[in-house]
Write a protein that holds these residues in place. Structure first.
Motif, mmCIF file in Angstrom:
data_model
loop_
_atom_site.group_PDB
_atom_site.id
_atom_site.type_symbol
_atom_site.label_atom_id
_atom_site.label_comp_id
_atom_site.label_asym_id
_atom_site.label_seq_id
_atom_site.Cartn_x
_atom_site.Cartn_y
_atom_site.Cartn_z
ATOM 1 N N HIS A 197 36.894 28.415 33.112
ATOM 2 C CA HIS A 197 36.245 29.512 32.738
ATOM 3 C C HIS A 197 37.094 29.537 30.742
ATOM 4 O O HIS A 197 37.970 29.979 30.278
ATOM 5 C CB HIS A 197 36.044 30.440 32.615
ATOM 6 C CG HIS A 197 34.815 31.824 32.745
ATOM 7 N ND1 HIS A 197 35.107 33.261 33.474
ATOM 8 C CD2 HIS A 197 33.641 31.677 31.605
ATOM 9 C CE1 HIS A 197 34.039 33.509 32.504
ATOM 10 N NE2 HIS A 197 33.658 32.798 32.359
ATOM 11 N N GLU A 209 29.973 31.642 27.133
ATOM 12 C CA GLU A 209 31.280 31.859 27.650
ATOM 13 C C GLU A 209 30.488 30.166 28.705
ATOM 14 O O GLU A 209 29.239 30.502 28.652
ATOM 15 C CB GLU A 209 31.558 33.401 28.509
ATOM 16 C CG GLU A 209 30.087 33.728 28.932
ATOM 17 C CD GLU A 209 30.920 35.016 30.284
ATOM 18 O OE1 GLU A 209 31.671 34.769 30.695
ATOM 19 O OE2 GLU A 209 29.938 36.005 30.262
ATOM 20 N N HIS A 210 30.983 29.760 29.363
ATOM 21 C CA HIS A 210 30.864 28.787 29.622
ATOM 22 C C HIS A 210 31.907 28.776 31.301
ATOM 23 O O HIS A 210 32.895 28.825 30.799
ATOM 24 C CB HIS A 210 30.469 27.608 29.606
ATOM 25 C CG HIS A 210 29.774 26.524 30.241
ATOM 26 N ND1 HIS A 210 29.123 26.520 30.540
ATOM 27 C CD2 HIS A 210 30.896 25.673 30.913
ATOM 28 C CE1 HIS A 210 28.949 25.066 31.698
ATOM 29 N NE2 HIS A 210 30.075 24.546 31.430
ATOM 30 N N GLU A 211 31.543 28.589 32.355
ATOM 31 C CA GLU A 211 32.052 28.039 33.507
ATOM 32 C C GLU A 211 31.950 26.892 33.960
ATOM 33 O O GLU A 211 30.473 26.628 34.382
ATOM 34 C CB GLU A 211 32.092 29.321 34.918
ATOM 35 C CG GLU A 211 33.447 29.318 35.757
ATOM 36 C CD GLU A 211 33.154 30.417 36.404
ATOM 37 O OE1 GLU A 211 34.144 30.537 37.006
ATOM 38 O OE2 GLU A 211 32.358 32.003 36.014
ATOM 39 N N LYS A 252 35.757 31.501 27.074
ATOM 40 C CA LYS A 252 35.421 32.768 26.434
ATOM 41 C C LYS A 252 35.270 32.067 25.010
ATOM 42 O O LYS A 252 36.598 32.074 24.822
ATOM 43 C CB LYS A 252 36.048 33.900 27.030
ATOM 44 C CG LYS A 252 35.963 33.906 28.545
ATOM 45 C CD LYS A 252 36.596 35.300 29.051
ATOM 46 C CE LYS A 252 36.139 35.919 30.171
ATOM 47 N NZ LYS A 252 36.024 37.397 30.797
#
Length: 232
Positions: free
Chosen positions: A48, A22-24, A50
């Motif tokens: 965000h 995941e990355h935000e 996922k």
């Protein structure tokens, strides 16, 4: 990390998927006026991403959660939009009538399992659309033509509808026709184009117009307040 029960658009199963990455991203921008050193309005937005792994078919699904400071609920809470980026076929159910969206989602669930069944489900989605829009006609082709005559569909959609009708008839009558992956994906694209034109695009335009009007009104109020304060 948090695993989640999701529908896998690769294999059609609904199962507990493992969150593997995941990355935000958060960002902001500001609007300034010549008469003020401070921003008169600020925008904030986030995304965000996922990545989930299906334990059945071992394929991944990429989901994006997004929102911004302009899209809020009645109590000021951010409205979060969930979009499936991969596999690429998904629809924005918030704009599409439930019976139509449900029928289209049913087609997406079986597109990798049985092409003919998927094509039949696409035809059913269009039948639901015609019923919801009060289209008249003895068959699907004439109902879609009726929507075109009413100005709800542009002329090019007539050609798309014709293709969908012919392919749908082949699937319904058990003709000796193979619905390969490319053909099925193309028919899904055509159906989604019709749904986007009928529901998604008009609602997105309306939402954008409302947002622009709200920002303009807010800016007028801020400017008016600043001028009144300077006069005092």
């Amino acid at each position: 990390m948090s695993d989640k029960v999701l529908h896998c658009s690769h294999c059609g199963n609904k199962t507990l998927m493992k969150l593997v990455a995941e990355h935000e991203l958060n960002d902001q921008d500001h609007i300034y006026e010549r008469w003020s050193a401070d921003p008169v309005h600020s925008f904030y937005w986030f995304s965000h991403w996922k990545l989930y792994l299906c334990p059945v078919c071992k394929n991944v699904s990429l989901i994006r959660l997004s929102g911004d400071s302009e899209d809020i609920g009645p109590r000021g809470e951010p409205i979060i939009t969930e979009t499936t980026l991969y596999p690429p076929y998904s629809i924005e159910n918030k704009y599409i009538p439930t019976p139509v969206g449900t029928a289209f989602e049913a087609a997406l669930k079986v597109r990798h399992l049985e092409g003919a069944v998927c094509v039949l489900a696409l035809r059913r989605a269009l039948e639901k659309l015609c019923k919801h829009e009060g289209a008249e006609g003895k068959d699907l082709f004439n109902k879609l033509k009726n929507l075109q005559d009413k100005g709800k569909l542009p002329p090019i959609m007539d050609d798309i509808a014709f293709i969908l009708r012919i392919e749908g008839n082949s699937a319904a009558h058990a003709d000796d026709v193979e619905f390969d992956t490319n053909t099925v994906n193309q028919l899904i694209d055509f159906t989604q184009t019709i749904l986007d034109y009928m529901y998604t695009l008009p609602n997105k335009i309306k939402a954008a117009q409302t947002r622009i009007a709200e920002i303009a009104e807010r800016d007028r109020e801020l400017k008016s307040g600043a001028i009144s304060g300077a006069a005092e």
